[in-house]
Design an enzyme around this catalytic site. Structure first.
Site, PDB file in Angstrom:
ATOM      1  N   ASP A 173      42.837  26.147  57.093  1.00 16.22           N
ATOM      2  CA  ASP A 173      43.376  27.095  58.067  1.00 16.22           C
ATOM      3  C   ASP A 173      44.478  26.416  58.870  1.00 16.22           C
ATOM      4  O   ASP A 173      44.267  25.328  59.423  1.00 16.22           O
ATOM      5  CB  ASP A 173      42.230  27.479  59.016  1.00 16.22           C
ATOM      6  CG  ASP A 173      42.320  28.904  59.490  1.00 16.22           C
ATOM      7  OD1 ASP A 173      43.279  29.598  59.133  1.00 16.22           O
ATOM      8  OD2 ASP A 173      41.396  29.321  60.217  1.00 16.22           O
ATOM      9  N   LYS A 232      45.658  29.003  54.888  1.00 16.77           N
ATOM     10  CA  LYS A 232      45.548  30.361  55.447  1.00 16.77           C
ATOM     11  C   LYS A 232      46.332  30.408  56.746  1.00 16.77           C
ATOM     12  O   LYS A 232      46.335  29.432  57.500  1.00 16.77           O
ATOM     13  CB  LYS A 232      44.079  30.716  55.725  1.00 16.77           C
ATOM     14  CG  LYS A 232      43.925  32.056  56.455  1.00 16.77           C
ATOM     15  CD  LYS A 232      42.485  32.516  56.543  1.00 16.77           C
ATOM     16  CE  LYS A 232      41.727  31.989  57.731  1.00 16.77           C
ATOM     17  NZ  LYS A 232      42.316  32.339  59.037  1.00 16.77           N
ATOM     18  N   GLU A 274      39.648  40.835  59.160  1.00 18.85           N
ATOM     19  CA  GLU A 274      38.653  40.479  60.185  1.00 18.85           C
ATOM     20  C   GLU A 274      38.438  41.636  61.162  1.00 18.85           C
ATOM     21  O   GLU A 274      39.384  42.129  61.791  1.00 18.85           O
ATOM     22  CB  GLU A 274      39.087  39.208  60.939  1.00 18.85           C
ATOM     23  CG  GLU A 274      38.085  38.843  62.033  1.00 18.85           C
ATOM     24  CD  GLU A 274      38.142  37.411  62.524  1.00 18.85           C
ATOM     25  OE1 GLU A 274      38.964  36.624  62.039  1.00 18.85           O
ATOM     26  OE2 GLU A 274      37.326  37.097  63.423  1.00 18.85           O
TER      27      GLU A 274
HETATM   28  O1  KIV Z   1      38.569  30.142  61.342  1.00 17.42           O
HETATM   29  C1  KIV Z   1      37.805  30.846  60.672  1.00 17.42           C
HETATM   30  O2  KIV Z   1      36.629  30.517  60.462  1.00 17.42           O
HETATM   31  C2  KIV Z   1      38.327  32.084  60.125  1.00 17.42           C
HETATM   32  C3  KIV Z   1      37.367  33.019  59.473  1.00 17.42           C
HETATM   33  C4  KIV Z   1      36.556  33.694  60.493  1.00 17.42           C
HETATM   34  C5  KIV Z   1      38.039  33.990  58.580  1.00 17.42           C
HETATM   35  O3  KIV Z   1      39.491  32.341  60.223  1.00 17.42           O
END
Ligand code: KIV
Length: 268
Positions: free
Chosen positions: A87, A117, A186
């Site tokens: 992320d 992501k 989400e």
């Molecule tokens: O940071 C995270 O865990 C997320 C998920 C909730 C999709 O972005």
């Protein structure tokens, strides 16, 4: 470690075509990553939820590139077959496209992630296209955007009226066109998630977005019942690890205080 085949971007896309659900969880460490590999999880997201469930921040805003790289490396060390997605944290892709590409590349080259992501729809679609052109695979994320908490003053659930639902569909389409391999939805109404899922060729992965998505994701601490500060409606707890851990810590304390541990079999 596992007999199961490696999960690739192609596997994830194929699952949608075949109507097979994509099973996704977050992880932040080596040990949990190993267990998820053994359990047959398809995709591990090293989420910036790390900030709240592991690092003790109030939200995801303080999470840095170096936090995310550190934990992504640990997850990758425990991984043999899942698709690992890192992320991108707050301000790692908003300052400039050049910086965003550089940071995304660090997750792939330095940490060994398979994809990154980032949050946002139309507003990030040209950046997503640049990343994809550069050879970086991208997972989109629309709906509730935790990194917008300062701007919005709270967590905003989107898609509740038809205008907002239409915007979500446009966002999802923009990400698909930009080359994202899948998109996280989400906290949006289940019917809207269903429409988006039907409209897209790429898979949707839902969290609080109902059963019609192509896959589901949960934060692992929620699933295991470790994070007890709040429990969103969409969470299903599959264990009460918090209580199991608390009982173990108390039993250990008692044993040490009462000189019941260590015993002969624990001693050299
Ligand atoms: O940071 C995270 O865990 C997320 C998920 C909730 C999709 O972005």
């Amino acid at each position: 470690m596992s007999e199961l085949p490696k999960v690739t971007i192609a596997t994830i896309k194929k699952k949608k075509k075949r109507g097979e659900k994509i099973v996704t969880l977050t992880a932040y460490d080596y040990f949990t990553s190993r267990l998820m590999n053994q359990a047959g999880i398809d995709l591990i997201l090293v989420g910036d939820s790390l900030g709240m469930v592991v690092l003790g921040y109030e939200n995801t805003v303080p999470v840095t590139m170096s936090d995310m790289l550190h934990h992504t490396r640990a997850v990758v060390r425990g991984n043999s077959r899942c698709l690992v997605v890192a992320d991108m944290p707050f301000l790692s892709y908003q300052v400039s496209d050049e910086e965003a590409l550089h940071n995304a590349g660090r997750f792939i080259q330095e940490a060994g992630a398979h994809a990154v992501k980032l949050e946002g729809g139309k507003e990030v679609s040209s950046l997503v296209a640049k990343m994809v052109r550069a050879g970086i695979t991208v997972l989109g994320h629309i709906g509730l955007l935790p990194q917008d908490i300062l701007k919005d003053g709270g967590y905003i659930v989107r898609g509740k009226d038809s205008a907002s639902a239409g915007e979500l569909l446009e966002d999802a389409r923009a990400l698909e066109e930009a080359g994202a391999f899948a998109v996280v939805l989400e906290c949006i109404p289940a019917s809207v998630a269903g429409e988006i899922t039907a409209a897209l060729k790429i898979p949707t992965i839902g969290i609080g977005a109902g059963p019609l998505c192509d896959g589901q994701i949960l934060v692992v601490h929620d699933l295991l019942g470790i994070f007890d500060q709040f429990q969103p409606k969409f969470v299903k707890r599959y264990a009460d690890l918090r209580q199991i851990m608390l009982d173990a810590f108390k039993a250990y304390k008692k044993d040490v205080e009462e000189s019941k541990f260590p015993q002969e079999e624990h001693s050299y």
